[in-house]
Structure formats: structure tokens, C-alpha cells
Design a protein around this motif. Structure first.
Motif, PDB file in Angstrom:
ATOM      1  N   ILE A  61       0.757  -4.063 -14.918  1.00  0.00           N
ATOM      2  CA  ILE A  61      -0.111  -2.918 -14.447  1.00  0.00           C
ATOM      3  C   ILE A  61       0.170  -3.204 -12.727  1.00  0.00           C
ATOM      4  CG2 ILE A  61      -1.952  -1.694 -14.121  1.00  0.00           C
ATOM      5  CD1 ILE A  61      -2.707  -2.529 -17.069  1.00  0.00           C
ATOM      6  N   ILE A  62       0.377  -2.008 -12.295  1.00  0.00           N
ATOM      7  CA  ILE A  62       0.588  -2.229 -10.608  1.00  0.00           C
ATOM      8  C   ILE A  62      -0.337  -0.997 -10.252  1.00  0.00           C
ATOM      9  CG2 ILE A  62       2.111  -1.808  -8.494  1.00  0.00           C
ATOM     10  CD1 ILE A  62       4.302  -2.907 -10.448  1.00  0.00           C
ATOM     11  N   VAL A  63      -1.118  -1.273  -9.162  1.00  0.00           N
ATOM     12  CA  VAL A  63      -2.073  -0.315  -8.525  1.00  0.00           C
ATOM     13  C   VAL A  63      -1.297   0.298  -7.355  1.00  0.00           C
ATOM     14  CG1 VAL A  63      -4.042  -0.194  -7.298  1.00  0.00           C
ATOM     15  CG2 VAL A  63      -4.084  -1.762  -9.150  1.00  0.00           C
ATOM     16  N   ALA A  64      -1.133   1.602  -7.609  1.00  0.00           N
ATOM     17  CA  ALA A  64      -0.476   2.348  -6.312  1.00  0.00           C
ATOM     18  C   ALA A  64      -1.571   2.813  -5.261  1.00  0.00           C
ATOM     19  CB  ALA A  64       0.296   3.519  -6.699  1.00  0.00           C
ATOM     20  N   ASN A  65      -2.883   2.631  -5.424  1.00  0.00           N
ATOM     21  CA  ASN A  65      -3.822   3.120  -4.387  1.00  0.00           C
ATOM     22  C   ASN A  65      -3.588   4.646  -4.263  1.00  0.00           C
ATOM     23  OD1 ASN A  65      -5.033   0.536  -3.729  1.00  0.00           O
ATOM     24  ND2 ASN A  65      -3.031  -0.049  -2.809  1.00  0.00           N
ATOM     25  N   GLY A  66      -3.923   5.505  -5.321  1.00  0.00           N
ATOM     26  CA  GLY A  66      -4.003   6.963  -5.265  1.00  0.00           C
ATOM     27  C   GLY A  66      -2.938   7.589  -5.849  1.00  0.00           C
TER      28      GLY A  66
ATOM     29  N   ASN B 242       9.890  -1.184  -3.268  1.00  0.00           N
ATOM     30  CA  ASN B 242      10.681  -2.335  -2.980  1.00  0.00           C
ATOM     31  C   ASN B 242       9.950  -3.572  -3.823  1.00  0.00           C
ATOM     32  OD1 ASN B 242      12.155  -1.031  -1.208  1.00  0.00           O
ATOM     33  ND2 ASN B 242      10.907  -1.404   0.685  1.00  0.00           N
ATOM     34  N   GLU B 243       8.699  -3.543  -3.720  1.00  0.00           N
ATOM     35  CA  GLU B 243       8.297  -4.645  -4.473  1.00  0.00           C
ATOM     36  C   GLU B 243       8.536  -4.615  -5.963  1.00  0.00           C
ATOM     37  OE1 GLU B 243       5.985  -8.261  -4.723  1.00  0.00           O
ATOM     38  OE2 GLU B 243       6.331  -7.032  -3.005  1.00  0.00           O
ATOM     39  N   ILE B 244       8.640  -3.690  -6.668  1.00  0.00           N
ATOM     40  CA  ILE B 244       9.070  -3.454  -8.013  1.00  0.00           C
ATOM     41  C   ILE B 244      10.427  -3.745  -8.061  1.00  0.00           C
ATOM     42  CG2 ILE B 244       9.520  -1.613  -9.904  1.00  0.00           C
ATOM     43  CD1 ILE B 244       6.673  -0.459  -8.987  1.00  0.00           C
ATOM     44  N   ARG B 245      11.324  -3.479  -7.104  1.00  0.00           N
ATOM     45  CA  ARG B 245      12.679  -3.664  -7.371  1.00  0.00           C
ATOM     46  C   ARG B 245      13.066  -5.134  -7.364  1.00  0.00           C
ATOM     47  NH1 ARG B 245      16.229   0.317  -7.757  1.00  0.00           N
ATOM     48  NH2 ARG B 245      17.992  -1.081  -7.311  1.00  0.00           N
ATOM     49  N   LEU B 246      12.122  -5.812  -6.558  1.00  0.00           N
ATOM     50  CA  LEU B 246      12.418  -7.373  -6.519  1.00  0.00           C
ATOM     51  C   LEU B 246      11.883  -7.825  -7.779  1.00  0.00           C
ATOM     52  CD1 LEU B 246      11.037  -8.015  -3.043  1.00  0.00           C
ATOM     53  CD2 LEU B 246      13.404  -8.145  -3.858  1.00  0.00           C
ATOM     54  N   GLN B 247      10.783  -7.270  -8.557  1.00  0.00           N
ATOM     55  CA  GLN B 247      10.403  -7.996  -9.610  1.00  0.00           C
ATOM     56  C   GLN B 247      11.345  -7.605 -10.752  1.00  0.00           C
ATOM     57  OE1 GLN B 247       6.324  -5.647  -9.607  1.00  0.00           O
ATOM     58  NE2 GLN B 247       5.639  -7.370 -10.626  1.00  0.00           N
ATOM     59  N   ARG B 248      12.099  -6.661 -10.679  1.00  0.00           N
ATOM     60  CA  ARG B 248      12.995  -6.437 -11.674  1.00  0.00           C
ATOM     61  C   ARG B 248      14.136  -7.547 -12.098  1.00  0.00           C
ATOM     62  NH1 ARG B 248      10.736  -4.190 -15.081  1.00  0.00           N
ATOM     63  NH2 ARG B 248      10.828  -2.138 -15.795  1.00  0.00           N
ATOM     64  N   GLN B 249      14.215  -8.116 -10.953  1.00  0.00           N
ATOM     65  CA  GLN B 249      15.185  -9.476 -10.900  1.00  0.00           C
ATOM     66  C   GLN B 249      14.678 -10.488 -11.983  1.00  0.00           C
ATOM     67  OE1 GLN B 249      16.008 -10.646  -6.991  1.00  0.00           O
ATOM     68  NE2 GLN B 249      16.566  -8.610  -6.331  1.00  0.00           N
ATOM     69  N   SER B 250      13.463 -10.475 -12.059  1.00  0.00           N
ATOM     70  CA  SER B 250      13.016 -11.695 -12.957  1.00  0.00           C
ATOM     71  C   SER B 250      11.974 -11.026 -14.192  1.00  0.00           C
ATOM     72  CB  SER B 250      12.052 -12.675 -12.077  1.00  0.00           C
ATOM     73  OG  SER B 250      10.884 -11.832 -11.554  1.00  0.00           O
TER      74      SER B 250
ATOM     75  N   ASN C 109       0.899  -1.226   0.038  1.00  0.00           N
ATOM     76  CA  ASN C 109      -0.004   0.115  -0.107  1.00  0.00           C
ATOM     77  C   ASN C 109       0.841   1.413  -0.071  1.00  0.00           C
ATOM     78  OD1 ASN C 109      -2.480  -1.046   0.158  1.00  0.00           O
ATOM     79  ND2 ASN C 109      -2.262  -1.781   2.258  1.00  0.00           N
ATOM     80  N   LEU C 110       1.956   1.386   0.702  1.00  0.00           N
ATOM     81  CA  LEU C 110       2.792   2.463   0.831  1.00  0.00           C
ATOM     82  C   LEU C 110       3.761   2.381  -0.503  1.00  0.00           C
ATOM     83  CD1 LEU C 110       3.721   2.231   4.457  1.00  0.00           C
ATOM     84  CD2 LEU C 110       2.010   3.738   3.575  1.00  0.00           C
ATOM     85  N   PRO C 111       4.055   3.686  -0.792  1.00  0.00           N
ATOM     86  CA  PRO C 111       4.953   3.911  -1.952  1.00  0.00           C
ATOM     87  C   PRO C 111       6.378   3.234  -1.913  1.00  0.00           C
ATOM     88  CG  PRO C 111       3.886   6.052  -1.527  1.00  0.00           C
ATOM     89  CD  PRO C 111       3.467   5.159  -0.276  1.00  0.00           C
TER      90      PRO C 111
END
Length: 232
Positions: free
Chosen positions: A47-52, A11-19, A4-6
Motif C-alpha cells: 500500500i502506497i500513500v499518495a497524499n491526496g 518513479n519510486e514505484i517503477r524502481l520497486q517493480r525491479q524487485s 510527495n509529488l505524483p
């Protein structure tokens, strides 16, 4: 559970970038994700939802600082165009209309919807183009929202029943009834009297040059719902 938090999203996106080395589209909400899914190659773009809106901007800016490429955000304009508060931020796309729903209504998607849900004979016999009817009604609600935004009056619009102030045949707004309904359901220490709000609303309406910059798509959808049930 989605982050939920930016900072969590970053951090989630940076992990995704590994794969995953495809593009990333950051949007405000789940409805936006559903809409944009039709226009992207889902194998090459996630597509990633940032909630706002604020979170979308924060996430994209943080990722740019961290030199994370292939990321773009899309946000609603809200009242930024008409208030001249538009911030030009790299990799952030601001819609031309107040929200995504308004952009879709302005597009040929409206005709596609009407061909499926409306009675084409009645639509063809209508005196005015349905898009014009929707915006002529929604602009009054948009102006009242803008009045609330500018004056900090904190009017409450959530859960507003449009059938209480809209003529089901002409689809025109009863301005007095609109203001009455909104003020009656709003709570605040400095609620102005109804006649004063109506007068301010009419004055504000006269200053609007481009109705699309104040009309919320969600309001037009509500008017369209009345039209589909009662008129077309």
C-alpha cells in the motif's frame, strides 16, 4: 522521507517493480493505509500513500500510460456522487460513500466498536439505531459543507467543536448554533448572514435523497464521540 509529488511516487514505484512484482494499492492518506492493511495480503500487495485524491488519480493514470501493471487506486467520493461529477477512470475505485470512515460506519465495524466501547444495556435501550442517529446529525453538517462547496463561501470546519451545537442526550443538531459557530470562525469577503445560511441549509436538506452521499464519516465519528462519552 516518502515521495510527495505524483512524478516522484511514479518513479519510486517503477524502481520497486525491479524487485517486487506483487500488486500495488495507491491510497490518499496514512489513515487509509492503516484501514486497508487489514484487507490485503501484505506479502503480495503493498500500500502506497499518495497524499491526496488528485495525486492517487495522477499516479495511476501515469503508470497506466507507462504500461505498469498491477496498480489500483482507491479514492473518497467526496461530493462526486451527488454532484454528478464522478469520473470513471480505469483502475481507480471510488468509494460508495463520501469517505472511508463513512463506509466503515455503514458496515458491521460500527457494531464491533460499540461492543468494545459502549455500554450494551444502554445501546439496547436506545429509542433509535445508533447508525440512524449518527447520520441524522451528520447530514446537517454535510449539507453545510455542500453549501460551502457549491457557493464557494470557504466556510471553515477544521477544529469545529461539536459539543457547542449538539444536544448531548438526543444527539440532535441545533442548526442555528451550528451555522453560528461555523460562520464565526470563517473569514471571507462575502460571508452571508446567519438567517440566510440557515434558510438555504434547510432547503438543501430537503433535496437530499440519500444522506450517505453528503455525510462525512469524520463528522459521524465526532457525533459518536459525544454519544460514547455522554449517552452510551
Amino acid at each position: 522521507m516518502e515521495p510527495n509529488l505524483p512524478s516522484e511516487i511514479v518513479n519510486e514505484i517503477r524502481l520497486q517493480r525491479q524487485s517486487f512484482d506483487g500488486s500495488l494499492l495507491i491510497v490518499e492518506g496514512r489513515d487509509d493505509r492503516l484501514s486497508f492493511q487489514k484487507f490485503v495480503d501484505q506479502e503480495k500487495c503493498e500500500i502506497i500513500v499518495a497524499n491526496g485524491k488528485g495525486n492517487v488519480i495522477d499516479v495511476v493514470v501515469k503508470l497506466r500510460v507507462q504500461l505498469c501493471d498491477g496498480v489500483v487506486g482507491v479514492v473518497d467520493a467526496d461530493f462526486d456522487h451527488i454532484e454528478n461529477t464522478l469520473s470513471l477512470i480505469e483502475n481507480i475505485i471510488v468509494l460508495e460513500t463520501v469517505d472511508l470512515e463513512a463506509l466503515l460506519i455503514r458496515s458491521p465495524a460500527l457494531e464491533s466498536l460499540l461492543s468494545e466501547c459502549g455500554q450494551m444495556k444502554k445501546i439496547a435501550q436506545a429509542e433509535k439505531d445508533i447508525r440512524s442517529v449518527l447520520i441524522e446529525a451528520a447530514v446537517w453538517i454535510g449539507c453545510l459543507r455542500l453549501f460551502s462547496h457549491r457557493g464557494g463561501v470557504q466556510l471553515k470546519f477544521q477544529g469545529l467543536k461539536f459539543r457547542k451545537f449538539i444536544d448531548r442526550q438526543s444527539l440532535k443538531i441545533d442548526i442555528q448554533a451550528l451555522v453560528h459557530k461555523v460562520l464565526n470562525r470563517s473569514v471571507g469577503p462575502r460571508m452571508p448572514p446567519i438567517p440566510e445560511v440557515v434558510a438555504n441549509l434547510k432547503t438543501l436538506r430537503d433535496t437530499i435523497i440519500d444522506d450517505w452521499l453528503v455525510c462525512l464519516g469524520k463528522d459521524m465519528v465526532e457525533v459518536l464521540t459525544v454519544a460514547l462519552r455522554r449517552k452510551i
